[in-house]
Design a protein around this motif. Sequence first.
Motif, PDB file in Angstrom:
ATOM      1  N   GLN A 261       0.855  -1.185   0.000  1.00  0.00           N
ATOM      2  CA  GLN A 261       0.000   0.000   0.000  1.00  0.00           C
ATOM      3  C   GLN A 261       0.890   1.234   0.000  1.00  0.00           C
ATOM      4  O   GLN A 261       1.456   1.587   1.029  1.00  0.00           O
ATOM      5  N   PRO A 262       1.055   1.903  -1.151  1.00  0.00           N
ATOM      6  CA  PRO A 262       1.937   3.075  -1.193  1.00  0.00           C
ATOM      7  C   PRO A 262       1.516   4.135  -0.185  1.00  0.00           C
ATOM      8  O   PRO A 262       0.318   4.401  -0.021  1.00  0.00           O
ATOM      9  N   ALA A 263       2.486   4.693   0.488  1.00  0.00           N
ATOM     10  CA  ALA A 263       2.196   5.784   1.420  1.00  0.00           C
ATOM     11  C   ALA A 263       1.968   7.053   0.619  1.00  0.00           C
ATOM     12  O   ALA A 263       2.787   7.436  -0.221  1.00  0.00           O
ATOM     13  N   ARG A 264       0.864   7.718   0.871  1.00  0.00           N
ATOM     14  CA  ARG A 264       0.534   8.933   0.112  1.00  0.00           C
ATOM     15  C   ARG A 264       0.417  10.109   1.082  1.00  0.00           C
ATOM     16  O   ARG A 264      -0.155  10.003   2.152  1.00  0.00           O
ATOM     17  N   LEU A 265       0.956  11.245   0.653  1.00  0.00           N
ATOM     18  CA  LEU A 265       0.865  12.474   1.423  1.00  0.00           C
ATOM     19  C   LEU A 265       0.245  13.564   0.570  1.00  0.00           C
ATOM     20  O   LEU A 265       0.269  13.496  -0.663  1.00  0.00           O
TER      21      LEU A 265
END
Length: 269
Positions: A261-265
Amino acid sequence: MDDRKVGVRIALGVEYDGRAFSGWQSQPDGNTVQDALNRALSVIAHEPVVCAAAGRTDAGVHAAMQVAHFDTTARRPLSAWVRGVNAHLPPEVAVVWAREVGDDFHARFSAFSRSYSYFLLNHPVRPSLLAGKVGWYHAPLDAGAMREAAAFLLGRHDFSSFRAAECQAKSPEKHLQRFDVDEQDGLIRFDLTADAFLHHMVRNLVGALVYAGSGRLSLDGLAELLARRERRYAPPTFMPDGLYLTGVGYPETFGLPSCAQPARLALWR
């Protein structure tokens, strides 16, 4: 007739904000992700439950996808292990999926890879809205030099120079399969995948790349550092704030949902 209860093993996908906890691993004060999850699972199971994870994260380190498992004699719909457990968890941690697995599955020992992302704000002024969610370095960094250094570190190496003194891994040799560096508008993202990581290895590698990007560590110097296999000669361990566990690799035979699950900001496009 045998009245004994038959146990089941449940795998969980978990995400959390590491700022609220003293790391993953259970501690006497009970302020860890594992402690919070054990308490919530035990409420739903109506019996004591102890979970195990794919890897331990330090205080302040986040997870976009941690994988854990536990054994229980309780029979519940999978939704109970998600929504029911989340109702008893603090807001900084949540179960995102649950699956029943065989007893041959182990969240840690069945995994063949782990992935991390590190977000670094490269700006003269420290972050406020993203405080605790990104690392920070005030002076300009050369992304090209950092990419060159990252490419050099790919492959199987003895990473003793990037290993914490208290690391308990049996071998310092790890296979670093991915080390990407991307930069957008002053936010630098490092993406790493390896068969396993040593204690503080990601933060120490990021620290070395920051030195490379600031001109304080040449490629020859990095090669010498790797060859010396001694932590005391390496750059300091970088802050935990921008580090996210983003994925765990398992054989398809276990039938788990995607464990990446890519970390998104908000700043990342």
